[in-house]
Design an enzyme around this catalytic site. Structure first.
Site, PDB file in Angstrom:
ATOM      1  N   TYR A 140      32.086  29.990  42.556  1.00 55.91           N
ATOM      2  CA  TYR A 140      32.587  31.495  43.025  1.00 55.91           C
ATOM      3  C   TYR A 140      34.174  31.476  42.099  1.00 55.91           C
ATOM      4  O   TYR A 140      34.325  30.320  41.015  1.00 55.91           O
ATOM      5  CB  TYR A 140      32.875  32.244  44.151  1.00 55.91           C
ATOM      6  CG  TYR A 140      32.991  33.608  44.178  1.00 55.91           C
ATOM      7  CD1 TYR A 140      32.454  34.890  43.474  1.00 55.91           C
ATOM      8  CD2 TYR A 140      34.198  33.904  44.631  1.00 55.91           C
ATOM      9  CE1 TYR A 140      32.950  36.068  42.966  1.00 55.91           C
ATOM     10  CE2 TYR A 140      34.868  35.313  45.127  1.00 55.91           C
ATOM     11  CZ  TYR A 140      34.122  36.440  43.833  1.00 55.91           C
ATOM     12  OH  TYR A 140      34.825  37.111  43.617  1.00 55.91           O
ATOM     13  N   ARG A 193      32.588  42.321  31.188  1.00 53.15           N
ATOM     14  CA  ARG A 193      34.189  42.030  31.411  1.00 53.15           C
ATOM     15  C   ARG A 193      34.397  40.790  32.575  1.00 53.15           C
ATOM     16  O   ARG A 193      34.273  40.971  33.579  1.00 53.15           O
ATOM     17  CB  ARG A 193      34.701  43.074  31.741  1.00 53.15           C
ATOM     18  CG  ARG A 193      36.611  43.053  31.889  1.00 53.15           C
ATOM     19  CD  ARG A 193      37.078  43.200  32.900  1.00 53.15           C
ATOM     20  NE  ARG A 193      36.481  42.211  33.980  1.00 53.15           N
ATOM     21  CZ  ARG A 193      36.114  42.069  35.929  1.00 53.15           C
ATOM     22  NH1 ARG A 193      37.110  43.004  36.057  1.00 53.15           N
ATOM     23  NH2 ARG A 193      35.894  41.564  36.344  1.00 53.15           N
ATOM     24  N   LYS A 211      27.362  35.120  43.244  1.00 56.43           N
ATOM     25  CA  LYS A 211      27.976  36.184  44.105  1.00 56.43           C
ATOM     26  C   LYS A 211      27.106  36.493  45.540  1.00 56.43           C
ATOM     27  O   LYS A 211      27.045  36.742  46.950  1.00 56.43           O
ATOM     28  CB  LYS A 211      28.157  37.688  43.896  1.00 56.43           C
ATOM     29  CG  LYS A 211      29.384  37.086  42.581  1.00 56.43           C
ATOM     30  CD  LYS A 211      30.462  38.988  43.139  1.00 56.43           C
ATOM     31  CE  LYS A 211      31.773  39.076  42.884  1.00 56.43           C
ATOM     32  NZ  LYS A 211      32.431  40.281  43.054  1.00 56.43           N
ATOM     33  N   GLU A 283      28.692  44.737  38.841  1.00 57.91           N
ATOM     34  CA  GLU A 283      29.824  43.533  38.814  1.00 57.91           C
ATOM     35  C   GLU A 283      29.864  43.587  37.212  1.00 57.91           C
ATOM     36  O   GLU A 283      29.171  42.747  36.976  1.00 57.91           O
ATOM     37  CB  GLU A 283      28.776  42.358  39.546  1.00 57.91           C
ATOM     38  CG  GLU A 283      30.259  41.392  39.475  1.00 57.91           C
ATOM     39  CD  GLU A 283      30.698  41.441  41.242  1.00 57.91           C
ATOM     40  OE1 GLU A 283      30.365  42.224  41.772  1.00 57.91           O
ATOM     41  OE2 GLU A 283      31.660  41.116  40.784  1.00 57.91           O
ATOM     42  N   ASP A 284      31.308  43.383  37.222  1.00 57.46           N
ATOM     43  CA  ASP A 284      32.131  42.612  35.720  1.00 57.46           C
ATOM     44  C   ASP A 284      31.402  43.537  34.258  1.00 57.46           C
ATOM     45  O   ASP A 284      30.933  42.689  33.615  1.00 57.46           O
ATOM     46  CB  ASP A 284      31.589  41.496  35.635  1.00 57.46           C
ATOM     47  CG  ASP A 284      32.887  40.320  36.475  1.00 57.46           C
ATOM     48  OD1 ASP A 284      33.743  41.183  36.938  1.00 57.46           O
ATOM     49  OD2 ASP A 284      32.861  39.696  36.252  1.00 57.46           O
ATOM     50  N   ASP A 306      31.844  46.419  42.631  1.00 60.08           N
ATOM     51  CA  ASP A 306      33.048  45.328  43.109  1.00 60.08           C
ATOM     52  C   ASP A 306      34.135  45.448  42.683  1.00 60.08           C
ATOM     53  O   ASP A 306      35.294  44.882  43.040  1.00 60.08           O
ATOM     54  CB  ASP A 306      32.535  44.224  43.234  1.00 60.08           C
ATOM     55  CG  ASP A 306      33.515  42.924  44.434  1.00 60.08           C
ATOM     56  OD1 ASP A 306      33.384  43.865  45.539  1.00 60.08           O
ATOM     57  OD2 ASP A 306      33.430  42.087  44.330  1.00 60.08           O
ATOM     58  N   ASP A 307      34.296  45.087  41.567  1.00 58.24           N
ATOM     59  CA  ASP A 307      35.635  45.256  40.710  1.00 58.24           C
ATOM     60  C   ASP A 307      36.131  46.163  41.205  1.00 58.24           C
ATOM     61  O   ASP A 307      37.197  46.157  40.869  1.00 58.24           O
ATOM     62  CB  ASP A 307      35.138  45.467  39.363  1.00 58.24           C
ATOM     63  CG  ASP A 307      34.303  44.008  39.120  1.00 58.24           C
ATOM     64  OD1 ASP A 307      34.367  43.413  39.046  1.00 58.24           O
ATOM     65  OD2 ASP A 307      32.973  44.614  38.304  1.00 58.24           O
ATOM     66  N   ASN A 447      42.860  36.702  37.442  1.00 56.53           N
ATOM     67  CA  ASN A 447      42.097  35.395  37.955  1.00 56.53           C
ATOM     68  C   ASN A 447      41.387  35.191  36.469  1.00 56.53           C
ATOM     69  O   ASN A 447      40.871  35.906  35.541  1.00 56.53           O
ATOM     70  CB  ASN A 447      40.212  35.714  38.908  1.00 56.53           C
ATOM     71  CG  ASN A 447      40.687  35.711  40.231  1.00 56.53           C
ATOM     72  OD1 ASN A 447      41.578  35.260  40.897  1.00 56.53           O
ATOM     73  ND2 ASN A 447      39.810  36.965  41.142  1.00 56.53           N
TER      74      ASN A 447
HETATM   75  P1  NAD Z   1      40.162  45.964  33.610  1.00 55.92           P
HETATM   76  O1  NAD Z   1      39.502  44.817  31.920  1.00 55.92           O
HETATM   77  O2  NAD Z   1      39.284  47.103  33.728  1.00 55.92           O
HETATM   78  O3  NAD Z   1      41.683  46.152  33.494  1.00 55.92           O
HETATM   79  C1  NAD Z   1      42.789  45.444  32.902  1.00 55.92           C
HETATM   80  C2  NAD Z   1      44.286  46.100  32.501  1.00 55.92           C
HETATM   81  O4  NAD Z   1      44.763  45.521  31.744  1.00 55.92           O
HETATM   82  C3  NAD Z   1      44.020  47.348  31.725  1.00 55.92           C
HETATM   83  O5  NAD Z   1      44.674  48.102  31.964  1.00 55.92           O
HETATM   84  C4  NAD Z   1      45.154  46.905  30.737  1.00 55.92           C
HETATM   85  O6  NAD Z   1      44.887  47.564  30.029  1.00 55.92           O
HETATM   86  C5  NAD Z   1      46.004  45.940  31.191  1.00 55.92           C
HETATM   87  N1  NAD Z   1      46.615  45.045  30.820  1.00 55.92           N
HETATM   88  C6  NAD Z   1      46.465  44.658  29.842  1.00 55.92           C
HETATM   89  N2  NAD Z   1      47.155  44.132  28.742  1.00 55.92           N
HETATM   90  C7  NAD Z   1      48.144  44.645  29.192  1.00 55.92           C
HETATM   91  C8  NAD Z   1      49.172  43.660  29.113  1.00 55.92           C
HETATM   92  N3  NAD Z   1      50.038  42.916  28.578  1.00 55.92           N
HETATM   93  N4  NAD Z   1      50.822  44.883  29.802  1.00 55.92           N
HETATM   94  C9  NAD Z   1      50.062  45.529  30.434  1.00 55.92           C
HETATM   95  N5  NAD Z   1      48.791  45.443  31.133  1.00 55.92           N
HETATM   96  C10 NAD Z   1      47.712  45.049  29.947  1.00 55.92           C
HETATM   97  O7  NAD Z   1      40.389  44.737  34.118  1.00 55.92           O
HETATM   98  P2  NAD Z   1      40.063  44.719  36.261  1.00 55.92           P
HETATM   99  O8  NAD Z   1      39.067  44.689  36.170  1.00 55.92           O
HETATM  100  O9  NAD Z   1      41.110  45.580  36.543  1.00 55.92           O
HETATM  101  O10 NAD Z   1      40.520  43.545  36.052  1.00 55.92           O
HETATM  102  C11 NAD Z   1      42.091  42.280  35.729  1.00 55.92           C
HETATM  103  C12 NAD Z   1      42.368  41.678  36.424  1.00 55.92           C
HETATM  104  O11 NAD Z   1      42.277  41.726  38.377  1.00 55.92           O
HETATM  105  C13 NAD Z   1      41.336  40.507  36.490  1.00 55.92           C
HETATM  106  O12 NAD Z   1      42.307  38.847  36.393  1.00 55.92           O
HETATM  107  C14 NAD Z   1      40.129  39.662  37.511  1.00 55.92           C
HETATM  108  O13 NAD Z   1      40.055  38.743  37.634  1.00 55.92           O
HETATM  109  C15 NAD Z   1      40.876  40.325  38.064  1.00 55.92           C
HETATM  110  N6  NAD Z   1      40.568  40.585  40.099  1.00 55.92           N
HETATM  111  C16 NAD Z   1      40.800  40.187  41.119  1.00 55.92           C
HETATM  112  C17 NAD Z   1      40.089  40.642  42.001  1.00 55.92           C
HETATM  113  C18 NAD Z   1      41.072  39.278  43.369  1.00 55.92           C
HETATM  114  O14 NAD Z   1      41.773  39.037  43.202  1.00 55.92           O
HETATM  115  N7  NAD Z   1      40.061  40.049  44.353  1.00 55.92           N
HETATM  116  C19 NAD Z   1      39.723  41.006  42.018  1.00 55.92           C
HETATM  117  C20 NAD Z   1      39.327  42.348  41.141  1.00 55.92           C
HETATM  118  C21 NAD Z   1      39.720  41.537  39.609  1.00 55.92           C
END
Ligand code: NAD
Length: 588
Positions: A140, A193, A211, A283-284, A306-307, A447
């Site tokens: 994972y 994504r 997963k 997912e993603d 899940d996201d 991540n």
């Molecule tokens: P997403 O693509 O839906 O959202 C990304 C966001 O970041 C968008 O709102 C985008 O506008 C913003 N962004 C991009 N560049 C930016 C910048 N320079 N300044 C400010 N904002 C900016 O993605 P997501 O699903 O929300 O995931 C985002 C991150 O969170 C990923 O790296 C993902 O791996 C991580 N994540 C972690 C967990 C966890 O730790 N449990 C769970 C889910 C997602």
């Protein structure tokens, strides 16, 4: 009357009498549990058909490699097809780990584990269950991210189902090709994504596969009841389109009605083949589709994203646990989200629900949450407007783009990083957080590790060890002035396997948002004072299987209270009920 193990392929029935003890319908239940619902005897029989000869060694569910006894080797006509040694499963597991530890790169370790899963499933799960902490980052996040980037290059044997836009009109027929008669849980992606890595097209299949391995390893959901699916609607990743080895459709992503019709058809086809309680975890998916599809399907299908929802649940759990460190209620915090996508909005919405439970009105709760995205601070008068999900958190403020300036304006007590912009929480910003609050919450959740907004070391040092820290990917312990901090990992794996086990076991047809808040509380309640003293707002990963089971029992309780469970009569002991359904990797 009591039941025991029934199979060779993994259903584990402990004595079930205790589960329903005191229940007047007890004898009926035995009949139900063995006959009709959760697993069907038909599918068990089908998977249990005893193979022989080389077919037996090629079947990952029945294969025992060198653990076949001489009697079995004779009986199943495999004598001579294996070397002389007979090694029990324990020794086989040790051999597998010794080999894995001798491998240099994480990617080859990942490939070895996938090969093991395809060769000897029960051994794979034994190894994974007994070494969860070491192996989870391989199957994972973060290593699965590297595996997805390289998926076409390392592709050997297909796992799961690939349905493309060219299959529209035929999805039911295609699902009929899946060999398992009974499927209780699907994890589906369209690869747009993948983690913080962007559009990886069909290479994203690594995510559903990974997963679902955790469904089994962490929650004991039998693997034959699970199905990874990729909906291949093309990719906009030019590098993949140029790659001669790319395993997916070589065309740009299909969008609009053709895309929507494909997803509709898929959802219907799943229900037609496996029923309304078949869980479909999204997912993603790309941001623009993820919220839309969740809204569209959440009330009529057994589904969650899940996201959005899993992330929300795990993050809120960390925040709930941190209340015991800070002495503050959630509604006393002020949150700034760096990133306003699926993760941020999911967390923000669940925080509002949590604050409402603390008695705070909805508007006031939303006031305490500020968002920033790639276009800057989310403000009411933004040029070009805002979409519905963000609008409810938009503030009356001037447009601003600089995170440091936004921190000065908002004065947050909690900073959550979900923008996949590495190093965005620089020393200055972290120090400001330390100045704004005695115990600032700093959660760089992006991540994989390479995308984290800051490291644990940076956050603890900039705040003289005062911050409450949690990250998306694992970080090593940090020592400051003789005190060691063990940073917590806000890993969705604390949540989704347990929620899914509860949903499947109870046969629910929908999964309301509140289930995720129940899960957050169940997780936070399992954080001990000792964990908190070490800086952890999550239980140690080594306990995650026990944690998932307890969480599943709490969520199951909620499903019964809310009359969402269709499995009747209600089991009195939910924990034992879950246990009776769990997979057993030992050879019978
Ligand atoms: P997403 O693509 O839906 O959202 C990304 C966001 O970041 C968008 O709102 C985008 O506008 C913003 N962004 C991009 N560049 C930016 C910048 N320079 N300044 C400010 N904002 C900016 O993605 P997501 O699903 O929300 O995931 C985002 C991150 O969170 C990923 O790296 C993902 O791996 C991580 N994540 C972690 C967990 C966890 O730790 N449990 C769970 C889910 C997602």
């Amino acid at each position: 009357m009591s039941l025991f193990r029934v199979n060779q392929n993994g259903f584990f029935l402990h004595s079930i009498s205790k589960v329903f003890s005191g229940n007047p319908y007890y004898s009926k239940v035995n009949q139900q549990v063995t006959g009709k619902r959760w697993f069907s005897l038909d599918s068990t029989k089908m998977s249990n058909r005893q193979l022989s000869g080389s077919d037996l060694l090629k079947d990952n569910r029945q294969n025992k490699d060198l653990s076949f006894t001489m009697r079995e080797r004779d009986q199943y006509k495999i004598r001579g097809l294996l070397p002389a040694a007979i090694r029990g499963q324990k020794l086989e597991a040790e051999a597998a780990m010794a080999y894995l530890n001798s491998l240099e790169s994480n990617l080859t370790k990942y490939m070895f584990l996938r090969e093991l899963q395809d060769r000897n499933e029960r051994l794979f799960y034994r190894v994974l269950c007994e070494n969860t902490e070491q192996l989870m980052p391989l199957v994972y996040t973060p290593v699965v991210g590297e595996a997805c980037i390289n998926y076409s290059r390392i592709f050997q044997r297909a796992r799961g189902m690939y349905i493309t836009v060219h299959d529209s009109g035929q999805i039911s027929n295609i699902l009929a090709n899946w060999p398992e008669k009974d499927v209780k849980a699907i994890v589906v992606t369209d690869g747009e994504r993948i983690l913080g890595l962007g559009d990886l097209g069909a290479n994203g299949m690594g995510i559903p596969v990974g997963k679902l391995s955790l469904y089994t390893a962490l929650a004991g959901i039998p693997p034959n009841l699970t199905l990874p699916v990729t909906l291949d609607t093309g990719t906009d990743n030019q590098e993949l389109l140029n790659n001669p080895f790319y395993i997916g459709l070589k065309q740009r992503r299909v969008r609009g009605p053709q895309y929507d019709d494909l997803i509709d058809e898929f959802m219907e086809a799943v229900i037609k083949r496996w029923g309304r309680s078949c869980l479909i975890q999204f997912e993603d998916f790309g941001n623009r589709n993820a919220f839309r599809l969740l809204e569209k399907y959440r009330d009529n299908y057994c589904t969650f994203n899940d996201d959005i929802q899993g992330t929300a649940s795990v993050c809120v759990a960390g925040i709930l646990a941190s209340c015991r460190i800070t002495g503050m209620r959630i509604s006393q915090q002020k949150f700034l989200f760096f990133g306003a996508g699926e993760a941020a909005l999911g967390i923000a919405n669940l925080l509002v629900m949590a604050m409402e439970k603390e008695g705070v009105p909805n508007e006031e709760a939303r006031d305490r949450i500020w968002l920033m995205d790639s276009r800057g601070l989310v403000v009411e008068n933004r040029e070009g407007g805002l979409d519905n999900e963000k609008i409810k958190f938009a503030k009356k403020a001037e447009p601003m783009k600089n995170l440091e300036a936004i921190v000065d304006l908002v004065k947050p007590t909690a900073l959550i990083g979900v923008a996949a912009q590495p190093k965005a929480f620089n020393e200055k910003i972290l120090k400001k957080m330390g100045a704004l609050s005695d115990r600032p919450l700093i959660f760089p959740l992006s991540n994989p590790t390479s995308k984290a907004e800051c490291t644990a070391d940076e956050a603890y040092h900039a705040t003289e060890g005062r911050c409450v820290f949690a990250s998306g990917s694992p970080f090593d312990a940090v020592e400051i002035n003789g005190k060691t901090f063990h940073p917590g990992q806000g890993n969705n794996a604390y949540i989704f396997p347990g929620i899914s086990l509860a949903a499947i076991a109870c046969g629910v047809h929908t999964i309301p948002d509140e289930s995720f808040l129940i899960a957050s509380k169940a997780l936070a309640d399992q954080v001990t004072d000792e964990d908190l003293a070490q800086g952890r707002v999550y239980p140690p990963l080594s306990d995650i299987r026990e944690v998932s089971l307890k969480l599943a029992a709490k969520v199951a309780q909620y499903f019964y209270v809310e009359s969402l469970a269709t499995v009747r009569p209600e089991p009195t002991d939910k924990l034992l009920f879950m246990k009776t359904l769990q997979y057993d990797y030992s050879y019978v």
